[in-house]
Design a protein around this motif. Sequence first.
Motif, PDB file in Angstrom:
ATOM      1  N   ILE A 108     -25.100  45.794 -44.274  1.00  0.00           N
ATOM      2  CA  ILE A 108     -23.667  45.947 -44.042  1.00  0.00           C
ATOM      3  C   ILE A 108     -23.189  47.158 -44.823  1.00  0.00           C
ATOM      4  CG2 ILE A 108     -21.394  44.871 -44.285  1.00  0.00           C
ATOM      5  CD1 ILE A 108     -22.993  42.147 -44.483  1.00  0.00           C
ATOM      6  N   ASP A 109     -22.509  48.087 -44.151  1.00  0.00           N
ATOM      7  CA  ASP A 109     -21.861  49.206 -44.832  1.00  0.00           C
ATOM      8  C   ASP A 109     -20.490  48.753 -45.297  1.00  0.00           C
ATOM      9  OD1 ASP A 109     -23.947  50.985 -44.283  1.00  0.00           O
ATOM     10  OD2 ASP A 109     -23.012  51.734 -42.448  1.00  0.00           O
ATOM     11  N   ALA A 110     -20.131  49.121 -46.527  1.00  0.00           N
ATOM     12  CA  ALA A 110     -18.812  48.803 -47.081  1.00  0.00           C
ATOM     13  C   ALA A 110     -18.213  50.103 -47.626  1.00  0.00           C
ATOM     14  CB  ALA A 110     -18.943  47.754 -48.177  1.00  0.00           C
ATOM     15  N   PRO A 111     -17.640  50.940 -46.749  1.00  0.00           N
ATOM     16  CA  PRO A 111     -17.198  52.267 -47.165  1.00  0.00           C
ATOM     17  C   PRO A 111     -15.920  52.308 -47.996  1.00  0.00           C
ATOM     18  CG  PRO A 111     -16.661  51.917 -44.865  1.00  0.00           C
ATOM     19  CD  PRO A 111     -17.465  50.725 -45.317  1.00  0.00           C
ATOM     20  N   ASP A 112     -15.087  51.253 -47.945  1.00  0.00           N
ATOM     21  CA  ASP A 112     -13.778  51.364 -48.575  1.00  0.00           C
ATOM     22  C   ASP A 112     -13.361  50.142 -49.386  1.00  0.00           C
ATOM     23  OD1 ASP A 112     -13.420  49.607 -46.477  1.00  0.00           O
ATOM     24  OD2 ASP A 112     -11.905  50.805 -45.450  1.00  0.00           O
ATOM     25  N   PHE A 113     -14.331  49.344 -49.831  1.00  0.00           N
ATOM     26  CA  PHE A 113     -14.011  48.135 -50.585  1.00  0.00           C
ATOM     27  C   PHE A 113     -15.248  47.703 -51.349  1.00  0.00           C
ATOM     28  CE2 PHE A 113     -12.801  43.569 -50.946  1.00  0.00           C
ATOM     29  CZ  PHE A 113     -11.508  43.734 -51.411  1.00  0.00           C
ATOM     30  N   THR A 114     -15.071  47.099 -52.508  1.00  0.00           N
ATOM     31  CA  THR A 114     -16.201  46.615 -53.294  1.00  0.00           C
ATOM     32  C   THR A 114     -16.652  45.254 -52.753  1.00  0.00           C
ATOM     33  OG1 THR A 114     -14.613  45.799 -54.902  1.00  0.00           O
ATOM     34  CG2 THR A 114     -15.682  47.877 -55.415  1.00  0.00           C
ATOM     35  N   ALA A 115     -17.137  45.276 -51.528  1.00  0.00           N
ATOM     36  CA  ALA A 115     -17.492  44.047 -50.821  1.00  0.00           C
ATOM     37  C   ALA A 115     -18.582  43.260 -51.532  1.00  0.00           C
ATOM     38  CB  ALA A 115     -17.933  44.373 -49.389  1.00  0.00           C
ATOM     39  N   GLN A 116     -19.497  43.953 -52.200  1.00  0.00           N
ATOM     40  CA  GLN A 116     -20.576  43.242 -52.863  1.00  0.00           C
ATOM     41  C   GLN A 116     -20.058  42.375 -54.003  1.00  0.00           C
ATOM     42  OE1 GLN A 116     -19.899  46.495 -52.838  1.00  0.00           O
ATOM     43  NE2 GLN A 116     -21.144  47.624 -54.285  1.00  0.00           N
ATOM     44  N   LYS A 117     -18.872  42.692 -54.542  1.00  0.00           N
ATOM     45  CA  LYS A 117     -18.298  41.898 -55.628  1.00  0.00           C
ATOM     46  C   LYS A 117     -17.122  41.044 -55.179  1.00  0.00           C
ATOM     47  CE  LYS A 117     -19.593  45.021 -59.325  1.00  0.00           C
ATOM     48  NZ  LYS A 117     -19.126  45.834 -60.433  1.00  0.00           N
ATOM     49  N   GLN A 118     -16.419  41.452 -54.136  1.00  0.00           N
ATOM     50  CA  GLN A 118     -15.173  40.788 -53.782  1.00  0.00           C
ATOM     51  C   GLN A 118     -15.209  40.057 -52.438  1.00  0.00           C
ATOM     52  OE1 GLN A 118     -12.932  44.592 -54.870  1.00  0.00           O
ATOM     53  NE2 GLN A 118     -11.465  43.010 -55.431  1.00  0.00           N
ATOM     54  N   CYS A 119     -16.387  39.966 -51.841  1.00  0.00           N
ATOM     55  CA  CYS A 119     -16.515  39.269 -50.554  1.00  0.00           C
ATOM     56  C   CYS A 119     -17.620  38.228 -50.623  1.00  0.00           C
ATOM     57  CB  CYS A 119     -16.839  40.253 -49.425  1.00  0.00           C
ATOM     58  SG  CYS A 119     -15.565  41.479 -49.121  1.00  0.00           S
ATOM     59  N   THR A 120     -17.472  37.214 -49.805  1.00  0.00           N
ATOM     60  CA  THR A 120     -18.505  36.199 -49.620  1.00  0.00           C
ATOM     61  C   THR A 120     -18.895  36.248 -48.151  1.00  0.00           C
ATOM     62  OG1 THR A 120     -17.512  34.816 -51.317  1.00  0.00           O
ATOM     63  CG2 THR A 120     -19.036  33.747 -49.803  1.00  0.00           C
ATOM     64  N   PHE A 121     -20.200  36.263 -47.905  1.00  0.00           N
ATOM     65  CA  PHE A 121     -20.715  36.332 -46.543  1.00  0.00           C
ATOM     66  C   PHE A 121     -21.372  35.002 -46.206  1.00  0.00           C
ATOM     67  CE2 PHE A 121     -20.510  40.580 -48.227  1.00  0.00           C
ATOM     68  CZ  PHE A 121     -19.916  41.281 -47.202  1.00  0.00           C
ATOM     69  N   ARG A 122     -20.858  34.339 -45.159  1.00  0.00           N
ATOM     70  CA  ARG A 122     -21.451  33.079 -44.711  1.00  0.00           C
ATOM     71  C   ARG A 122     -22.435  33.415 -43.603  1.00  0.00           C
ATOM     72  NH1 ARG A 122     -19.836  28.719 -41.068  1.00  0.00           N
ATOM     73  NH2 ARG A 122     -17.842  29.770 -40.698  1.00  0.00           N
ATOM     74  N   THR A 123     -23.666  33.017 -43.798  1.00  0.00           N
ATOM     75  CA  THR A 123     -24.721  33.312 -42.826  1.00  0.00           C
ATOM     76  C   THR A 123     -25.204  32.016 -42.183  1.00  0.00           C
ATOM     77  OG1 THR A 123     -26.409  33.195 -44.558  1.00  0.00           O
ATOM     78  CG2 THR A 123     -25.477  35.363 -44.082  1.00  0.00           C
ATOM     79  N   SER A 124     -26.065  32.171 -41.185  1.00  0.00           N
ATOM     80  CA  SER A 124     -26.573  31.011 -40.463  1.00  0.00           C
ATOM     81  C   SER A 124     -27.698  30.305 -41.211  1.00  0.00           C
ATOM     82  CB  SER A 124     -27.052  31.436 -39.074  1.00  0.00           C
ATOM     83  OG  SER A 124     -28.053  32.418 -39.195  1.00  0.00           O
ATOM     84  N   GLY A 125     -28.226  30.893 -42.263  1.00  0.00           N
ATOM     85  CA  GLY A 125     -29.294  30.290 -43.051  1.00  0.00           C
ATOM     86  C   GLY A 125     -29.300  30.852 -44.461  1.00  0.00           C
ATOM     87  N   LYS A 126     -30.340  30.546 -45.211  1.00  0.00           N
ATOM     88  CA  LYS A 126     -30.457  31.080 -46.568  1.00  0.00           C
ATOM     89  C   LYS A 126     -30.726  32.572 -46.491  1.00  0.00           C
ATOM     90  CE  LYS A 126     -31.807  26.943 -48.966  1.00  0.00           C
ATOM     91  NZ  LYS A 126     -32.615  26.383 -50.032  1.00  0.00           N
ATOM     92  N   VAL A 127     -30.080  33.316 -47.388  1.00  0.00           N
ATOM     93  CA  VAL A 127     -30.220  34.768 -47.364  1.00  0.00           C
ATOM     94  C   VAL A 127     -30.118  35.312 -48.780  1.00  0.00           C
ATOM     95  CG1 VAL A 127     -27.747  35.235 -47.039  1.00  0.00           C
ATOM     96  CG2 VAL A 127     -29.415  36.868 -46.185  1.00  0.00           C
TER      97      VAL A 127
END
Length: 155
Positions: free
Chosen positions: A65-84
């Motif tokens: 995932i590209d995150a060009p304009d936000f600190t997504a790695q620190k401020q986002c949670t990604f829900r996936t279909s399995g363990k990741v």
Amino acid sequence: MKISIYVPLSLCLANGVLTSPLEPPRPGPQLLTLVFHSADGQYTMRMPADGREHLTKNGMAVNYIDAPDFTAQKQCTFRTSGKVALVNGINSRGLQQILLGPPQPVVGVTCSGTCVPTWVACVNPRTGVELGECCSGYCDKGRCQPWLSPVAAPA
């Protein structure tokens, strides 16, 4: 006759005082862009960092995932279909990326908070207090700098 002039004037003044905010309006949540890449293509989500889950509505197995304009790695949670496993990175152009292993669909994304854009002050010059994390770089000499200097970036 003077009373008839003062009554409407008083009502207008009172109405103006009651409808004007006591403090400036706060802007809405910060908007961010995420670009999801897979072996089959890519898709983009533009969403507010409002603390609510936003569904991707896409079943592609995401590699990164590209995150060009936000600190997504620190401020986002990604829900996936399995363990990741999510691994943070920066590509050769200075673009923040989140690598997913193994690749899989991202079902939903929840982001909250704000960050400071590149070239904007990240420290209050009067107080020395940090104003926030840089969206796509690091704080140096009181301003958010890009991960890679535009001069040093490959063409």
